[in-house]
Design a protein around this motif. Structure first.
Motif, PDB file in Angstrom:
ATOM      1  N   LEU A  85     -10.319   5.123   4.154  1.00  0.00           N
ATOM      2  CA  LEU A  85     -10.010   5.713   5.682  1.00  0.00           C
ATOM      3  C   LEU A  85      -9.864   7.117   5.649  1.00  0.00           C
ATOM      4  CD1 LEU A  85      -9.573   4.445   8.592  1.00  0.00           C
ATOM      5  CD2 LEU A  85      -7.147   4.782   8.014  1.00  0.00           C
ATOM      6  N   ALA A  86      -9.108   7.631   4.793  1.00  0.00           N
ATOM      7  CA  ALA A  86      -8.987   9.157   4.845  1.00  0.00           C
ATOM      8  C   ALA A  86     -10.230  10.024   4.500  1.00  0.00           C
ATOM      9  CB  ALA A  86      -7.758   9.459   3.695  1.00  0.00           C
ATOM     10  N   GLU A  87     -11.296   9.189   3.715  1.00  0.00           N
ATOM     11  CA  GLU A  87     -12.454   9.955   3.271  1.00  0.00           C
ATOM     12  C   GLU A  87     -13.389   9.629   4.350  1.00  0.00           C
ATOM     13  OE1 GLU A  87     -14.163   9.756  -1.008  1.00  0.00           O
ATOM     14  OE2 GLU A  87     -13.123   7.834  -0.629  1.00  0.00           O
ATOM     15  N   SER A  88     -13.262   8.486   5.241  1.00  0.00           N
ATOM     16  CA  SER A  88     -14.346   8.401   6.211  1.00  0.00           C
ATOM     17  C   SER A  88     -14.026   9.297   7.299  1.00  0.00           C
ATOM     18  CB  SER A  88     -14.551   6.848   6.489  1.00  0.00           C
ATOM     19  OG  SER A  88     -13.262   6.487   7.152  1.00  0.00           O
ATOM     20  N   GLU A  89     -12.734   9.737   7.751  1.00  0.00           N
ATOM     21  CA  GLU A  89     -12.267  10.277   8.557  1.00  0.00           C
ATOM     22  C   GLU A  89     -12.042  11.727   8.472  1.00  0.00           C
ATOM     23  OE1 GLU A  89      -9.358   8.077  10.873  1.00  0.00           O
ATOM     24  OE2 GLU A  89     -10.646   6.532  11.199  1.00  0.00           O
ATOM     25  N   ASP A  90     -12.079  12.157   7.186  1.00  0.00           N
ATOM     26  CA  ASP A  90     -11.651  13.442   6.841  1.00  0.00           C
ATOM     27  C   ASP A  90     -10.499  13.571   7.292  1.00  0.00           C
ATOM     28  OD1 ASP A  90     -12.117  15.790   5.544  1.00  0.00           O
ATOM     29  OD2 ASP A  90     -13.011  16.823   7.121  1.00  0.00           O
ATOM     30  N   ASP A  91      -9.297  12.894   6.771  1.00  0.00           N
ATOM     31  CA  ASP A  91      -7.969  12.992   7.446  1.00  0.00           C
ATOM     32  C   ASP A  91      -7.247  13.438   5.999  1.00  0.00           C
ATOM     33  OD1 ASP A  91      -5.544  12.634   8.314  1.00  0.00           O
ATOM     34  OD2 ASP A  91      -5.783  10.379   9.281  1.00  0.00           O
ATOM     35  N   ALA A  92      -6.774  14.665   6.316  1.00  0.00           N
ATOM     36  CA  ALA A  92      -5.803  15.376   5.223  1.00  0.00           C
ATOM     37  C   ALA A  92      -4.531  14.766   5.202  1.00  0.00           C
ATOM     38  CB  ALA A  92      -5.892  16.985   5.378  1.00  0.00           C
ATOM     39  N   GLY A  93      -4.062  14.457   6.347  1.00  0.00           N
ATOM     40  CA  GLY A  93      -2.625  13.823   6.252  1.00  0.00           C
ATOM     41  C   GLY A  93      -2.646  12.287   5.634  1.00  0.00           C
ATOM     42  N   SER A  94      -3.655  11.548   5.813  1.00  0.00           N
ATOM     43  CA  SER A  94      -3.640  10.195   5.263  1.00  0.00           C
ATOM     44  C   SER A  94      -4.192  10.462   3.670  1.00  0.00           C
ATOM     45  CB  SER A  94      -4.870   9.466   5.737  1.00  0.00           C
ATOM     46  OG  SER A  94      -4.560   9.007   7.170  1.00  0.00           O
ATOM     47  N   LEU A  95      -4.732  11.627   3.363  1.00  0.00           N
ATOM     48  CA  LEU A  95      -5.119  11.739   1.638  1.00  0.00           C
ATOM     49  C   LEU A  95      -3.815  12.020   1.337  1.00  0.00           C
ATOM     50  CD1 LEU A  95      -7.629  11.952  -0.089  1.00  0.00           C
ATOM     51  CD2 LEU A  95      -7.737  14.514   0.492  1.00  0.00           C
ATOM     52  N   ALA A  96      -2.864  13.120   1.825  1.00  0.00           N
ATOM     53  CA  ALA A  96      -1.897  13.364   1.201  1.00  0.00           C
ATOM     54  C   ALA A  96      -0.817  12.255   0.904  1.00  0.00           C
ATOM     55  CB  ALA A  96      -0.953  14.553   2.237  1.00  0.00           C
ATOM     56  N   GLU A  97      -0.867  11.120   1.970  1.00  0.00           N
ATOM     57  CA  GLU A  97      -0.062  10.168   1.940  1.00  0.00           C
ATOM     58  C   GLU A  97      -0.376   9.094   0.653  1.00  0.00           C
ATOM     59  OE1 GLU A  97       1.037   6.173   4.866  1.00  0.00           O
ATOM     60  OE2 GLU A  97       0.113   7.845   5.616  1.00  0.00           O
ATOM     61  N   VAL A  98      -1.888   9.001   0.310  1.00  0.00           N
ATOM     62  CA  VAL A  98      -2.320   8.495  -0.520  1.00  0.00           C
ATOM     63  C   VAL A  98      -1.631   8.885  -1.987  1.00  0.00           C
ATOM     64  CG1 VAL A  98      -4.390   7.833  -1.990  1.00  0.00           C
ATOM     65  CG2 VAL A  98      -4.298   7.545   0.272  1.00  0.00           C
ATOM     66  N   GLY A  99      -1.673  10.416  -2.029  1.00  0.00           N
ATOM     67  CA  GLY A  99      -1.130  11.238  -3.202  1.00  0.00           C
ATOM     68  C   GLY A  99       0.038  10.791  -3.508  1.00  0.00           C
ATOM     69  N   THR A 100       1.083  10.521  -2.418  1.00  0.00           N
ATOM     70  CA  THR A 100       2.327  10.266  -2.641  1.00  0.00           C
ATOM     71  C   THR A 100       2.545   8.946  -2.919  1.00  0.00           C
ATOM     72  OG1 THR A 100       3.140  11.844  -0.846  1.00  0.00           O
ATOM     73  CG2 THR A 100       4.865  10.055  -1.225  1.00  0.00           C
ATOM     74  N   GLU A 101       1.653   7.980  -2.661  1.00  0.00           N
ATOM     75  CA  GLU A 101       1.971   6.615  -2.967  1.00  0.00           C
ATOM     76  C   GLU A 101       1.478   6.400  -4.264  1.00  0.00           C
ATOM     77  OE1 GLU A 101       2.270   2.372  -2.392  1.00  0.00           O
ATOM     78  OE2 GLU A 101       3.332   4.204  -1.977  1.00  0.00           O
TER      79      GLU A 101
END
Length: 371
Positions: A85-101
Protein backbone atom coordinates in the motif's frame (compact mmCIF):
# COMPACT_ATOMS: atom_id res chain seq x y z
CA UNK A 1 15.60 2.68 3.90
CA UNK A 2 13.81 2.02 0.63
CA UNK A 3 10.72 -0.09 0.03
CA UNK A 4 12.94 -2.68 -1.67
CA UNK A 5 15.09 -2.93 1.48
CA UNK A 6 11.98 -3.47 3.62
CA UNK A 7 10.68 -6.09 1.17
CA UNK A 8 13.97 -8.02 1.49
CA UNK A 9 13.83 -7.83 5.30
CA UNK A 10 10.24 -9.11 5.33
CA UNK A 11 11.26 -11.98 3.06
CA UNK A 12 14.07 -12.93 5.46
CA UNK A 13 11.71 -12.76 8.45
CA UNK A 14 9.17 -14.89 6.59
CA UNK A 15 11.80 -17.58 5.91
CA UNK A 16 12.91 -17.53 9.55
CA UNK A 17 9.35 -17.81 10.84
CA UNK A 18 8.60 -20.69 8.43
CA UNK A 19 11.64 -22.51 9.78
CA UNK A 20 10.47 -21.91 13.35
CA UNK A 21 6.97 -23.15 12.50
CA UNK A 22 8.51 -26.28 11.02
CA UNK A 23 10.81 -26.97 13.98
CA UNK A 24 8.09 -26.35 16.56
CA UNK A 25 5.68 -28.44 14.43
CA UNK A 26 2.52 -26.33 14.58
CA UNK A 27 0.31 -29.23 13.45
CA UNK A 28 1.58 -31.36 16.33
CA UNK A 29 1.01 -28.48 18.75
CA UNK A 30 -2.62 -28.19 17.59
CA UNK A 31 -3.10 -31.95 17.98
CA UNK A 32 -1.56 -31.84 21.47
CA UNK A 33 -3.88 -28.96 22.36
CA UNK A 34 -6.96 -30.94 21.30
CA UNK A 35 -5.86 -33.99 23.31
CA UNK A 36 -5.11 -31.85 26.39
CA UNK A 37 -8.48 -30.10 26.10
CA UNK A 38 -10.16 -33.52 26.18
CA UNK A 39 -8.06 -34.53 29.20
CA UNK A 40 -8.88 -31.24 30.96
CA UNK A 41 -12.63 -31.79 30.49
CA UNK A 42 -12.66 -35.13 32.33
CA UNK A 43 -14.95 -34.65 35.40
CA UNK A 44 -12.63 -36.33 37.93
CA UNK A 45 -9.45 -34.62 36.66
CA UNK A 46 -8.81 -32.79 39.95
CA UNK A 47 -9.04 -35.98 41.99
CA UNK A 48 -5.34 -36.26 41.13
CA UNK A 49 -4.06 -32.72 41.68
CA UNK A 50 -0.54 -33.37 40.39
CA UNK A 51 -1.93 -34.83 37.17
CA UNK A 52 -4.45 -31.98 36.82
CA UNK A 53 -1.77 -29.32 37.24
CA UNK A 54 0.39 -31.06 34.66
CA UNK A 55 -2.47 -31.21 32.14
CA UNK A 56 -3.53 -27.58 32.65
CA UNK A 57 0.06 -26.36 32.53
CA UNK A 58 0.73 -28.16 29.25
CA UNK A 59 -2.57 -26.98 27.79
CA UNK A 60 -1.76 -23.38 28.69
CA UNK A 61 1.67 -23.77 27.11
CA UNK A 62 0.31 -25.28 23.87
CA UNK A 63 -2.34 -22.56 23.57
CA UNK A 64 0.26 -19.88 24.22
CA UNK A 65 2.69 -21.22 21.61
CA UNK A 66 -0.03 -21.55 18.96
CA UNK A 67 -1.35 -18.04 19.67
CA UNK A 68 2.17 -16.61 19.59
CA UNK A 69 2.95 -18.19 16.23
CA UNK A 70 -0.39 -17.17 14.73
CA UNK A 71 -0.01 -13.57 15.92
CA UNK A 72 3.48 -13.31 14.44
CA UNK A 73 2.34 -14.80 11.14
CA UNK A 74 -0.61 -12.37 11.00
CA UNK A 75 1.60 -9.36 11.82
CA UNK A 76 4.13 -10.39 9.17
CA UNK A 77 1.40 -10.74 6.54
CA UNK A 78 -0.10 -7.38 7.54
CA UNK A 79 3.31 -5.71 7.24
CA UNK A 80 3.60 -7.04 3.68
CA UNK A 81 0.16 -5.64 2.78
CA UNK A 82 1.03 -2.27 4.34
CA UNK A 83 4.29 -2.17 2.36
CA UNK A 84 2.45 -2.77 -0.90
CA UNK A 85 0.00 0.00 0.00
CA UNK A 86 2.83 2.41 0.89
CA UNK A 87 4.54 1.69 -2.44
CA UNK A 88 1.41 2.08 -4.57
CA UNK A 89 0.42 5.35 -2.91
CA UNK A 90 3.94 6.65 -2.33
CA UNK A 91 3.03 7.09 1.34
CA UNK A 92 6.12 7.95 3.42
CA UNK A 93 4.17 7.66 6.68
CA UNK A 94 3.07 4.11 5.98
CA UNK A 95 6.59 3.20 4.84
CA UNK A 96 7.98 4.44 8.17
CA UNK A 97 5.32 2.39 9.97
CA UNK A 98 6.50 -0.72 8.11
CA UNK A 99 10.07 -0.01 9.22
CA UNK A 100 8.99 0.22 12.87
CA UNK A 101 7.00 -3.00 12.62
CA UNK A 102 9.97 -4.83 11.05
CA UNK A 103 12.16 -3.87 14.02
CA UNK A 104 9.55 -5.19 16.49
CA UNK A 105 8.93 -8.35 14.45
CA UNK A 106 12.67 -9.05 14.22
CA UNK A 107 12.95 -8.94 18.00
CA UNK A 108 9.87 -11.13 18.57
CA UNK A 109 10.94 -13.74 15.99
CA UNK A 110 14.48 -13.84 17.39
CA UNK A 111 13.09 -14.53 20.86
CA UNK A 112 10.92 -17.34 19.51
CA UNK A 113 13.86 -18.78 17.59
CA UNK A 114 15.57 -19.45 20.93
CA UNK A 115 12.88 -22.07 21.65
CA UNK A 116 13.98 -24.08 18.61
CA UNK A 117 17.40 -24.50 20.23
CA UNK A 118 15.91 -26.37 23.20
CA UNK A 119 16.03 -29.91 21.89
CA UNK A 120 17.76 -31.75 24.74
CA UNK A 121 16.31 -34.91 26.26
CA UNK A 122 14.86 -33.11 29.29
CA UNK A 123 14.58 -29.55 27.95
CA UNK A 124 10.77 -29.65 27.76
CA UNK A 125 10.49 -30.39 31.49
CA UNK A 126 9.59 -28.09 34.34
CA UNK A 127 12.55 -26.99 36.47
CA UNK A 128 13.72 -27.34 40.05
CA UNK A 129 16.13 -24.59 41.07
CA UNK A 130 18.34 -24.73 44.16
CA UNK A 131 20.38 -21.74 45.30
CA UNK A 132 23.09 -22.01 47.97
CA UNK A 133 25.22 -19.32 49.54
CA UNK A 134 28.97 -19.88 49.11
CA UNK A 135 32.09 -18.12 50.30
CA UNK A 136 31.54 -14.63 51.70
CA UNK A 137 29.70 -15.01 54.98
CA UNK A 138 26.59 -12.89 55.52
CA UNK A 139 27.12 -11.13 52.16
CA UNK A 140 26.94 -14.49 50.39
CA UNK A 141 23.70 -15.36 52.20
CA UNK A 142 22.27 -11.98 51.21
CA UNK A 143 23.45 -12.52 47.61
CA UNK A 144 21.78 -15.96 47.52
CA UNK A 145 18.49 -14.34 48.51
CA UNK A 146 18.97 -11.64 45.82
CA UNK A 147 19.43 -14.40 43.21
CA UNK A 148 16.34 -16.24 44.43
CA UNK A 149 14.28 -13.07 44.07
CA UNK A 150 15.82 -12.48 40.62
CA UNK A 151 14.65 -15.84 39.29
CA UNK A 152 11.21 -15.60 40.93
CA UNK A 153 10.76 -12.12 39.41
CA UNK A 154 11.87 -13.47 36.02
CA UNK A 155 9.21 -16.19 36.25
CA UNK A 156 6.60 -13.66 37.40
CA UNK A 157 7.40 -11.37 34.45
CA UNK A 158 6.65 -14.26 32.09
CA UNK A 159 3.58 -15.47 33.95
CA UNK A 160 5.23 -18.78 34.90
CA UNK A 161 3.86 -20.42 38.08
CA UNK A 162 6.43 -21.04 40.84
CA UNK A 163 6.38 -22.84 44.18
CA UNK A 164 8.99 -22.46 46.91
CA UNK A 165 9.56 -25.83 48.55
CA UNK A 166 12.16 -24.98 51.15
CA UNK A 167 14.07 -21.97 52.44
CA UNK A 168 16.88 -22.23 54.98
CA UNK A 169 17.41 -18.75 56.42
CA UNK A 170 20.81 -17.48 57.55
CA UNK A 171 21.12 -16.10 61.08
CA UNK A 172 21.88 -12.44 60.30
CA UNK A 173 20.44 -11.91 56.81
CA UNK A 174 19.70 -13.74 53.59
CA UNK A 175 19.44 -17.48 53.06
CA UNK A 176 21.73 -20.47 53.35
CA UNK A 177 19.77 -22.26 50.63
CA UNK A 178 16.40 -22.45 48.90
CA UNK A 179 14.66 -24.77 46.46
CA UNK A 180 11.76 -23.79 44.24
CA UNK A 181 9.96 -25.11 41.18
CA UNK A 182 9.19 -23.26 37.95
CA UNK A 183 6.08 -25.02 36.68
CA UNK A 184 6.24 -24.21 33.00
CA UNK A 185 7.08 -26.48 30.03
CA UNK A 186 10.65 -25.87 28.84
CA UNK A 187 11.57 -24.16 32.12
CA UNK A 188 14.42 -26.64 32.55
CA UNK A 189 15.83 -26.17 29.06
CA UNK A 190 15.59 -22.41 29.48
CA UNK A 191 17.04 -22.09 32.99
CA UNK A 192 19.62 -24.87 32.77
CA UNK A 193 22.16 -22.40 31.36
CA UNK A 194 21.93 -20.49 34.67
CA UNK A 195 23.57 -23.31 36.62
CA UNK A 196 26.99 -22.50 38.08
CA UNK A 197 28.74 -20.09 40.42
CA UNK A 198 27.59 -16.47 40.55
CA UNK A 199 29.91 -13.80 41.99
CA UNK A 200 28.97 -10.47 43.58
CA UNK A 201 31.34 -7.54 44.19
CA UNK A 202 30.04 -4.58 46.21
CA UNK A 203 30.54 -2.39 49.26
CA UNK A 204 29.21 -4.64 51.98
CA UNK A 205 26.11 -3.29 53.73
CA UNK A 206 27.07 -5.53 56.65
CA UNK A 207 30.60 -4.10 57.13
CA UNK A 208 30.64 -1.03 59.40
CA UNK A 209 33.95 0.02 57.81
CA UNK A 210 32.36 0.11 54.34
CA UNK A 211 34.85 -2.27 52.73
CA UNK A 212 34.41 -3.95 49.38
CA UNK A 213 33.32 -7.58 49.63
CA UNK A 214 33.35 -10.42 47.12
CA UNK A 215 30.83 -13.18 47.73
CA UNK A 216 29.60 -16.25 45.90
CA UNK A 217 26.41 -18.27 45.46
CA UNK A 218 25.77 -21.49 43.56
CA UNK A 219 22.77 -22.16 41.33
CA UNK A 220 21.70 -25.70 40.47
CA UNK A 221 18.94 -26.45 37.94
CA UNK A 222 17.51 -29.94 37.42
CA UNK A 223 14.52 -31.26 35.43
CA UNK A 224 11.38 -32.38 37.24
CA UNK A 225 10.92 -36.15 37.27
CA UNK A 226 8.01 -37.64 35.32
CA UNK A 227 6.27 -41.00 35.69
CA UNK A 228 8.21 -42.46 32.77
CA UNK A 229 11.54 -41.96 34.58
CA UNK A 230 12.91 -45.05 36.28
CA UNK A 231 14.23 -43.81 39.61
CA UNK A 232 14.09 -46.57 42.23
CA UNK A 233 15.15 -45.64 45.75
CA UNK A 234 15.38 -48.44 48.34
CA UNK A 235 14.01 -47.41 51.75
CA UNK A 236 17.33 -48.41 53.35
CA UNK A 237 19.06 -45.68 51.32
CA UNK A 238 17.05 -42.93 53.02
CA UNK A 239 17.19 -41.14 56.36
CA UNK A 240 14.05 -39.11 57.01
CA UNK A 241 13.95 -36.42 59.69
CA UNK A 242 11.02 -34.23 60.69
CA UNK A 243 11.36 -30.81 62.30
CA UNK A 244 9.53 -27.57 62.91
CA UNK A 245 9.43 -25.04 60.08
CA UNK A 246 11.25 -21.80 60.77
CA UNK A 247 11.38 -18.35 59.23
CA UNK A 248 13.91 -15.49 59.16
CA UNK A 249 15.90 -15.14 62.36
CA UNK A 250 14.94 -18.65 63.45
CA UNK A 251 11.37 -17.73 64.36
CA UNK A 252 8.91 -20.59 64.27
CA UNK A 253 6.31 -20.41 61.54
CA UNK A 254 4.64 -23.72 62.36
CA UNK A 255 3.69 -25.17 65.70
CA UNK A 256 3.99 -28.78 64.54
CA UNK A 257 6.91 -30.86 63.30
CA UNK A 258 5.66 -30.90 59.69
CA UNK A 259 8.85 -30.00 57.82
CA UNK A 260 10.68 -32.98 56.31
CA UNK A 261 14.36 -33.51 55.52
CA UNK A 262 15.44 -36.54 53.47
CA UNK A 263 19.07 -37.64 53.18
CA UNK A 264 20.03 -40.05 50.39
CA UNK A 265 22.79 -41.97 52.14
CA UNK A 266 24.68 -43.37 49.09
CA UNK A 267 25.15 -39.93 47.50
CA UNK A 268 24.86 -37.63 50.50
CA UNK A 269 22.19 -35.55 48.73
CA UNK A 270 19.96 -33.77 51.24
CA UNK A 271 16.58 -32.26 50.34
CA UNK A 272 13.90 -30.72 52.53
CA UNK A 273 10.43 -29.25 52.25
CA UNK A 274 8.47 -27.07 54.67
CA UNK A 275 5.92 -25.25 52.53
CA UNK A 276 2.91 -27.41 53.41
CA UNK A 277 1.12 -27.86 56.75
CA UNK A 278 0.98 -31.60 56.25
CA UNK A 279 4.02 -33.74 56.98
CA UNK A 280 2.85 -36.24 54.35
CA UNK A 281 2.63 -33.54 51.68
CA UNK A 282 6.07 -32.22 52.56
CA UNK A 283 7.51 -35.74 52.42
CA UNK A 284 5.96 -36.33 48.97
CA UNK A 285 7.36 -33.03 47.66
CA UNK A 286 10.80 -33.72 49.14
CA UNK A 287 10.82 -37.14 47.42
CA UNK A 288 9.98 -35.44 44.11
CA UNK A 289 12.94 -33.09 44.56
CA UNK A 290 15.24 -35.96 45.56
CA UNK A 291 14.25 -38.01 42.50
CA UNK A 292 14.93 -35.02 40.26
CA UNK A 293 18.41 -34.61 41.71
CA UNK A 294 19.12 -38.34 41.41
CA UNK A 295 17.91 -38.25 37.79
CA UNK A 296 20.41 -35.45 37.16
CA UNK A 297 23.19 -37.52 38.74
CA UNK A 298 22.23 -40.57 36.68
CA UNK A 299 22.17 -38.54 33.49
CA UNK A 300 25.47 -36.91 34.33
CA UNK A 301 27.13 -40.24 34.94
CA UNK A 302 25.77 -41.61 31.68
CA UNK A 303 27.19 -38.68 29.75
CA UNK A 304 30.30 -38.21 31.89
CA UNK A 305 29.52 -34.51 32.22
CA UNK A 306 28.77 -34.16 35.93
CA UNK A 307 29.59 -30.46 36.26
CA UNK A 308 27.67 -29.40 33.16
CA UNK A 309 24.50 -31.28 34.04
CA UNK A 310 24.25 -30.85 37.80
CA UNK A 311 25.75 -27.42 37.99
CA UNK A 312 27.31 -28.88 41.14
CA UNK A 313 29.69 -26.08 41.94
CA UNK A 314 31.98 -25.26 44.80
CA UNK A 315 31.01 -21.62 45.15
CA UNK A 316 34.49 -20.13 44.86
CA UNK A 317 36.78 -18.37 42.39
CA UNK A 318 37.54 -21.31 40.11
CA UNK A 319 34.22 -21.95 38.36
CA UNK A 320 32.39 -18.66 38.00
CA UNK A 321 29.86 -18.22 35.21
CA UNK A 322 28.58 -14.71 35.91
CA UNK A 323 29.89 -11.66 37.74
CA UNK A 324 27.72 -8.95 39.29
CA UNK A 325 29.75 -5.82 40.07
CA UNK A 326 28.14 -2.96 42.03
CA UNK A 327 31.40 -1.22 43.01
CA UNK A 328 33.62 0.47 41.81
CA UNK A 329 31.46 0.37 38.64
CA UNK A 330 28.09 -1.13 37.69
CA UNK A 331 28.11 -4.18 35.44
CA UNK A 332 26.78 -7.70 35.13
CA UNK A 333 28.82 -9.90 32.80
CA UNK A 334 28.47 -13.52 31.76
CA UNK A 335 31.96 -14.98 31.65
CA UNK A 336 31.06 -17.68 29.10
CA UNK A 337 29.14 -15.67 26.52
CA UNK A 338 30.73 -12.24 27.18
CA UNK A 339 27.22 -10.74 27.26
CA UNK A 340 27.06 -7.82 29.69
CA UNK A 341 24.89 -4.94 30.85
CA UNK A 342 25.52 -1.82 32.91
CA UNK A 343 22.18 -2.07 34.73
CA UNK A 344 22.49 -4.53 37.67
CA UNK A 345 19.27 -3.22 39.26
CA UNK A 346 17.22 -4.37 36.28
CA UNK A 347 18.99 -7.75 36.30
CA UNK A 348 18.24 -8.32 39.99
CA UNK A 349 14.63 -7.39 39.21
CA UNK A 350 14.38 -10.34 36.82
CA UNK A 351 15.47 -8.86 33.48
CA UNK A 352 17.74 -11.78 32.55
CA UNK A 353 16.26 -12.91 29.21
CA UNK A 354 19.24 -11.63 27.20
CA UNK A 355 21.65 -13.53 29.46
CA UNK A 356 19.57 -16.69 29.10
CA UNK A 357 19.29 -16.34 25.30
CA UNK A 358 23.05 -15.77 24.99
CA UNK A 359 23.64 -18.82 27.21
CA UNK A 360 21.39 -21.06 25.11
CA UNK A 361 23.10 -19.96 21.88
CA UNK A 362 26.54 -20.45 23.50
CA UNK A 363 25.58 -23.97 24.61
CA UNK A 364 24.27 -24.88 21.15
CA UNK A 365 27.52 -23.67 19.54
CA UNK A 366 29.53 -25.84 21.94
CA UNK A 367 27.34 -28.86 21.16
CA UNK A 368 28.00 -28.29 17.47
CA UNK A 369 31.70 -27.85 18.14
CA UNK A 370 31.76 -24.35 16.67
CA UNK A 371 32.77 -22.32 19.70
Amino acid sequence: MTAADFAEQLKTLDNTLRNIESVLDVDRLRKDKEELERAASVPDLWDDQARAQQVTSRLSYAQGEINRLERLRSRLDDAGVLLELAESEDDAGSLAEVGTEIIELSKAIEELEIRTLLSGEYDAREALVTIRSGAGGVDAADFAEMLMRMYLRWAERHGYPTEVYDTSYAEEAGIKSATFAVKQPYAYGTLSVEGGTHRLVRISPFDNQGRRQTSFAAVEVVPVVEQTDQIDIPEDDLRIDVYRSSGPGGQGVNTTDSAVRITHLPTGIVVSCQNERSQLQNKATAMTVLKAKLLAVKRAEEHAKMDAIRGDVAGSWGDQMRSYVLHPYQMVKDLRTEYETGNPSAVFDGEIDKFIEAGIRWRKRRERGTG
